[in-house]
Design a protein around this motif. Structure first.
Motif, PDB file in Angstrom:
ATOM      1  N   THR A   1       0.827  -1.196   0.000  1.00 18.35           N
ATOM      2  CA  THR A   1       0.000   0.000   0.000  1.00 18.35           C
ATOM      3  C   THR A   1       0.864   1.250   0.000  1.00 18.35           C
ATOM      4  OG1 THR A   1      -0.179   0.195   2.407  1.00 18.35           O
ATOM      5  CG2 THR A   1      -1.809  -1.207   1.298  1.00 18.35           C
ATOM      6  N   GLU A   2       0.361   2.282  -0.651  1.00 15.30           N
ATOM      7  CA  GLU A   2       1.110   3.531  -0.746  1.00 15.30           C
ATOM      8  C   GLU A   2       1.147   4.266   0.585  1.00 15.30           C
ATOM      9  OE1 GLU A   2       3.548   6.285  -2.000  1.00 15.30           O
ATOM     10  OE2 GLU A   2       2.951   4.555  -3.239  1.00 15.30           O
TER      11      GLU A   2
ATOM     12  N   ARG B   1       3.923   2.885   2.530  1.00 15.71           N
ATOM     13  CA  ARG B   1       5.182   3.300   1.909  1.00 15.71           C
ATOM     14  C   ARG B   1       5.543   4.728   2.314  1.00 15.71           C
ATOM     15  NH1 ARG B   1       3.721   2.092  -2.798  1.00 15.71           N
ATOM     16  NH2 ARG B   1       4.502  -0.045  -2.723  1.00 15.71           N
ATOM     17  N   SER B   2       4.570   5.626   2.257  1.00 14.23           N
ATOM     18  CA  SER B   2       4.860   7.020   2.584  1.00 14.23           C
ATOM     19  C   SER B   2       5.127   7.191   4.077  1.00 14.23           C
ATOM     20  CB  SER B   2       3.698   7.913   2.140  1.00 14.23           C
ATOM     21  OG  SER B   2       2.494   7.568   2.799  1.00 14.23           O
TER      22      SER B   2
ATOM     23  N   ASN C   1      -3.594   2.290  -5.523  1.00  9.85           N
ATOM     24  CA  ASN C   1      -3.496   2.593  -6.960  1.00  9.85           C
ATOM     25  C   ASN C   1      -4.445   1.733  -7.790  1.00  9.85           C
ATOM     26  OD1 ASN C   1      -1.404   4.612  -6.772  1.00  9.85           O
ATOM     27  ND2 ASN C   1       0.039   2.938  -6.367  1.00  9.85           N
TER      28      ASN C   1
END
Length: 372
Positions: A185-186, A189-190, A339
């Motif tokens: 998942t983004e 990640r962030s 995404n």
């Protein structure tokens, strides 16, 4: 004229068709009128607008105090909780926490229990322990402290005696131990890019994910009478199969969904029937939560869920509505964190009512009064 046999066959067919028909679900139009409970938020400022949007959207709130360096100091968090509760005690509840300062020194248990009792007298309905236990905190001798440390036993026995639940954030998403390009998942990640001190892939000398989960499981087994809420899907967000096994092993546990919806959506995009069946089977063990965080404006702050636009009330409404669309309806939506689009689970009304309302009211012993 139809024979009795024909009539009976038609009646049987109708019963079978009725039995096979899915239980009715809610629609997006039902969102604001259905009583709901967000069992995991962080109100770190005295901001009545949070209560205003909760009232408009049909939510009660549980704000959780956390011993987190990116949050205001614990005494200030407690003051804000008291202020917000004074505005609307029926809608706003809070969980206190315990300080690890002095852990392992004489009198820590007694001091901690006195502080907890004071918080309970002020209205706290639960106690939170954070991921610093296992990942950061050390005792007076400088040794890393894990949740299954027997020096916690006196506090946990006190909670059992008082009938107060424990909310435990242990470890991190499993993505924390993966390279950035392998995370699912983004949002994970962030977050870990911004919090390298908690990004365990960069710290192989630190405890593994498996070691932290094993310590948590030993703790739960050690305290079978303690009402235990595994925050953030008990850090088993990557697999509903693993979470099902956790539930089956430890029947006195629940989990909340806070900040892990995208991890669920990755799984439901792969097999929506399995994820939906998981929610239906364990409908009594899941609490809705978001991790929405209303903190003082601070450009240097790195809390996980700061307002991106400066309009916290608007963002809370957007998060709540997006989650409702995913859990309660069959509708799809774009999810930037994965995404991709994610189709809604379209859970039955009875399941939604438990996850969004009844389970939290029962677990935190809040009675049955409806949100209004």
């Amino acid at each position: 004229m139809r024979s009795l046999k024909t009539i009976m066959l038609l009646a049987t067919s109708a019963l079978l068709i009725g039995a096979a028909a899915p239980a009715p679900g809610y629609s997006e139009a039902d969102f604001a009128r259905v009583a709901k409970f967000d069992a995991h938020v962080h109100a770190n400022v005295n901001d009545p607008r949070f209560l205003d949007v909760a009232r408009r959207d049909g939510f009660d709130l549980l704000s959780i105090n956390v011993d987190y360096p990116d949050f205001p100091p614990l005494p200030l968090q407690a003051t804000v909780a008291h202020q917000m509760q004074a505005i609307d005690a029926n809608r706003f509840r809070f969980a206190t926490t315990l300080s690890m300062q002095g852990f392992g020194t004489p009198g820590w248990t007694e001091r901690t229990n006195r502080a907890l009792d004071d918080a309970f007298a002020r209205g706290a309905v639960a106690v939170k322990v954070w991921k610093n236990i296992g990942m950061v905190a050390t005792d007076a001798q400088g040794k890393r402290v894990f949740l299954d440390d027997p020096r916690f036993d006196g506090v946990m026995a006190h909670l059992e005696q008082r009938g107060v639940p424990l909310i435990a954030h242990q470890a991190e998403p499993k993505n924390c131990w993966l390279p950035l390009d392998q995370m699912t998942t983004e949002n994970d990640r962030s977050y870990f890019k911004e919090h390298p001190e908690y990004y365990m892939y960069l710290h192989p000398e630190e405890p593994s994910y498996e070691a932290l989960m094993a310590a948590r499981d030993r703790f739960v087994a050690r305290h079978p009478k303690l009402a235990f809420d595994g925050a953030h899907m008990a850090s088993l967000e990557w697999s509903v199969d693993e979470l099902a096994r956790f539930f089956d092993r430890y029947p006195n546990t629940v989990v909340d969904l806070a900040a892990r919806m995208s991890n669920l959506q990755v799984q439901s995009n792969a097999d929506i029937a399995k994820v939906r069946a998981f929610f239906v089977k364990y409908q009594d063990r899941i609490l809705y939560g978001t991790d929405l965080t209303d903190s003082p404006p601070d450009p240097a702050a790195r809390a996980q869920n700061p307002p991106a636009t400066g309009n916290f009330a608007k963002e809370a409404d957007q998060v709540w509505r997006a989650d409702w669309r995913y859990l309660a309806t069959p509708l799809g939506q774009r999810v930037d964190a994965i995404n991709a689009d994610a189709q809604g689970l379209n859970l039955p009304r009875a399941v939604i009512d438990k996850i969004y309302w009844k389970n939290a009211r029962r677990f935190f012993k809040l009675g049955g009064a409806s949100s209004s």
